[in-house]
Design a protein around this motif. Structure first.
Motif, PDB file in Angstrom:
ATOM      1  N   TYR A 161       0.847  -1.193   0.000  1.00 25.76           N
ATOM      2  CA  TYR A 161       0.000   0.000   0.000  1.00 25.76           C
ATOM      3  C   TYR A 161       0.883   1.243   0.000  1.00 25.76           C
ATOM      4  O   TYR A 161       1.886   1.292   0.708  1.00 25.76           O
ATOM      5  N   PRO A 162       0.540   2.250  -0.813  1.00 24.50           N
ATOM      6  CA  PRO A 162       1.351   3.472  -0.840  1.00 24.50           C
ATOM      7  C   PRO A 162       1.271   4.213   0.489  1.00 24.50           C
ATOM      8  O   PRO A 162       0.379   3.937   1.308  1.00 24.50           O
ATOM      9  N   PRO A 163       2.160   5.156   0.726  1.00 20.89           N
ATOM     10  CA  PRO A 163       2.083   5.941   1.968  1.00 20.89           C
ATOM     11  C   PRO A 163       0.686   6.533   2.141  1.00 20.89           C
ATOM     12  O   PRO A 163       0.112   7.105   1.213  1.00 20.89           O
ATOM     13  N   PHE A 164       0.150   6.366   3.337  1.00 23.18           N
ATOM     14  CA  PHE A 164      -1.242   6.730   3.571  1.00 23.18           C
ATOM     15  C   PHE A 164      -1.523   8.199   3.247  1.00 23.18           C
ATOM     16  O   PHE A 164      -2.560   8.534   2.672  1.00 23.18           O
ATOM     17  N   TRP A 165      -0.574   9.074   3.574  1.00 25.37           N
ATOM     18  CA  TRP A 165      -0.800  10.507   3.350  1.00 25.37           C
ATOM     19  C   TRP A 165      -0.971  10.810   1.872  1.00 25.37           C
ATOM     20  O   TRP A 165      -1.724  11.727   1.503  1.00 25.37           O
ATOM     21  N   THR A 166      -0.287  10.051   0.990  1.00 22.61           N
ATOM     22  CA  THR A 166      -0.427  10.300  -0.444  1.00 22.61           C
ATOM     23  C   THR A 166      -1.827   9.941  -0.927  1.00 22.61           C
ATOM     24  O   THR A 166      -2.364  10.603  -1.826  1.00 22.61           O
ATOM     25  N   THR A 167      -2.430   8.907  -0.340  1.00 21.97           N
ATOM     26  CA  THR A 167      -3.795   8.526  -0.748  1.00 21.97           C
ATOM     27  C   THR A 167      -4.799   9.574  -0.292  1.00 21.97           C
ATOM     28  O   THR A 167      -5.784   9.840  -0.990  1.00 21.97           O
ATOM     29  N   VAL A 168      -4.547  10.179   0.879  1.00 25.14           N
ATOM     30  CA  VAL A 168      -5.440  11.235   1.370  1.00 25.14           C
ATOM     31  C   VAL A 168      -5.332  12.469   0.470  1.00 25.14           C
ATOM     32  O   VAL A 168      -6.345  13.092   0.128  1.00 25.14           O
ATOM     33  N   VAL A 169      -4.109  12.813   0.065  1.00 21.40           N
ATOM     34  CA  VAL A 169      -3.912  13.955  -0.826  1.00 21.40           C
ATOM     35  C   VAL A 169      -4.625  13.707  -2.154  1.00 21.40           C
ATOM     36  O   VAL A 169      -5.307  14.590  -2.687  1.00 21.40           O
ATOM     37  N   LEU A 170      -4.478  12.503  -2.708  1.00 19.46           N
ATOM     38  CA  LEU A 170      -5.122  12.174  -3.977  1.00 19.46           C
ATOM     39  C   LEU A 170      -6.641  12.244  -3.846  1.00 19.46           C
ATOM     40  O   LEU A 170      -7.318  12.846  -4.701  1.00 19.46           O
ATOM     41  N   ALA A 171      -7.189  11.642  -2.809  1.00 19.19           N
ATOM     42  CA  ALA A 171      -8.642  11.650  -2.620  1.00 19.19           C
ATOM     43  C   ALA A 171      -9.165  13.071  -2.459  1.00 19.19           C
ATOM     44  O   ALA A 171     -10.222  13.426  -3.004  1.00 19.19           O
ATOM     45  N   THR A 172      -8.435  13.885  -1.719  1.00 14.64           N
ATOM     46  CA  THR A 172      -8.845  15.285  -1.535  1.00 14.64           C
ATOM     47  C   THR A 172      -8.824  16.033  -2.856  1.00 14.64           C
ATOM     48  O   THR A 172      -9.751  16.788  -3.176  1.00 14.64           O
ATOM     49  N   ALA A 173      -7.775  15.812  -3.648  1.00 11.75           N
ATOM     50  CA  ALA A 173      -7.666  16.486  -4.951  1.00 11.75           C
ATOM     51  C   ALA A 173      -8.810  16.065  -5.876  1.00 11.75           C
ATOM     52  O   ALA A 173      -9.379  16.894  -6.593  1.00 11.75           O
ATOM     53  N   ILE A 174      -9.150  14.769  -5.870  1.00 15.11           N
ATOM     54  CA  ILE A 174     -10.249  14.280  -6.710  1.00 15.11           C
ATOM     55  C   ILE A 174     -11.569  14.913  -6.280  1.00 15.11           C
ATOM     56  O   ILE A 174     -12.338  15.414  -7.115  1.00 15.11           O
ATOM     57  N   TYR A 175     -11.823  14.918  -4.982  1.00 13.15           N
ATOM     58  CA  TYR A 175     -13.079  15.458  -4.468  1.00 13.15           C
ATOM     59  C   TYR A 175     -13.184  16.951  -4.765  1.00 13.15           C
ATOM     60  O   TYR A 175     -14.227  17.437  -5.235  1.00 13.15           O
ATOM     61  N   VAL A 176     -12.111  17.692  -4.533  1.00 14.27           N
ATOM     62  CA  VAL A 176     -12.119  19.135  -4.782  1.00 14.27           C
ATOM     63  C   VAL A 176     -12.309  19.417  -6.273  1.00 14.27           C
ATOM     64  O   VAL A 176     -13.019  20.346  -6.661  1.00 14.27           O
TER      65      VAL A 176
END
Length: 291
Positions: free
Chosen positions: A153-168
């Motif tokens: 699994y990739p670093p958790f913080w990178t998945t949060v950044v990606l999800a936030t960018a997608i949602y925004v």
């Protein structure tokens, strides 16, 4: 839940004694997926049935009846212990983020809910949040039903950044350039190596996470067509007889990464355990049996 697992074992044993191994595993995979989709399936059936029978002269609006139905089904699943309280927390997060998107998108003109309703806020019927909750219910249930793990699994913080960018981006692209192509690429860069490990009976299998997201987005696109085909909601410039644009499949593909990250906020303690030590010996034994 113990009863359903016992039923699964008995059904699997019965089929393995009568059917080829590969066919048995495939049938069990389909049945477990269908069980995970219980809430969403019931909601889609409700859209179809109410569209066929509802009359605008009735005292209760169709959207309000769908709200009562969705709340009742959710309460029944909890009462029967077919969903855990942890899963309810996931569903609540999906409901909140989905309703926020509905309020923005409907008032931005992306789609509309053409029928009247008492429980409707700024053009959005309150049952609509349960459609996103159905996705959350599926994801939480499928993780439990298949005993899923995710590795590497990739670093958790990178998945949060990606999800936030997608949602925004789903909001921001109305005002600034759409960056979804870059977001598509980011999902592959981050998750290309990530495998979803899942269990059927005593056997472990895996699938690349991006492929699982793509396949899931296809079935969500099919559900979208049921929604528009029943006139429950309509996209701008389209009628209930039009097929939903395949671009919506891409939107769901991206939204699934938001959904997955939302699930990890609640399930992080169990999802990312190392699975290779569990899976590799069984995979080798299975290969030896098949060979």
């Amino acid at each position: 839940m113990t009863n359903t697992r016992s039923l699964e074992r008995r059904l699997g044993d019965w089929m393995r004694a009568r059917l080829p191994f590969a066919l048995t595993e495939f049938v069990m995979f389909v049945l477990k997926q269908a069980w995970a989709c219980l809430f969403g399936t019931l909601l889609l059936v409700a859209l179809i049935v109410t569209d066929l029978i509802w009359s605008p002269d009735w005292a209760v609006a169709r959207y309000d009846a769908l709200l009562v139905f969705a709340v009742s089904i959710q309460a029944l699943l909890i009462f029967l212990r077919l969903e855990t309280w942890r899963e309810v927390r996931v569903i609540a997060l999906f409901h909140l983020t989905g309703t926020a998107m509905e309020l923005f998108k409907v008032n931005a003109g992306s789609w509309s809910y053409p029928e009247p309703a008492l429980m409707k806020v700024y053009g959005v019927p309150l049952f609509s949040g349960f459609m996103y909750a159905a996705v959350g219910s599926y994801m939480a249930r499928v993780i439990r039903i298949f005993d899923m793990r995710f590795a590497p699994y990739p670093p958790f913080w990178t998945t949060v950044v990606l999800a936030t960018a997608i949602y925004v981006n789903f909001f921001a692209h109305h005002f600034v350039p759409d960056i979804r192509l870059g977001l598509f690429a980011a999902t592959i860069l981050l998750f290309a190596r990530t495998r979803i490990w899942f269990r059927i009976g005593q056997n472990d299998y895996w699938m690349p996470l991006p492929i699982a997201a793509f396949l899931s987005s296809f079935f969500l696109w099919v559900a979208e067509n049921i929604g528009t085909g029943t006139g429950t909601w309509l996209y701008a410039g389209e009628s209930r007889l039009d097929w939903v644009s395949l671009a919506k499949m891409g939107s769901w593909y991206l939204l699934l990464y938001v959904s997955f990250t939302t699930v990890t906020l609640v399930y992080r303690d169990v999802l990312f355990k190392e699975t290779l030590s569990r899976s590799a010996p069984q995979a080798a034994a299975q290969k030896q049996r098949s060979g």
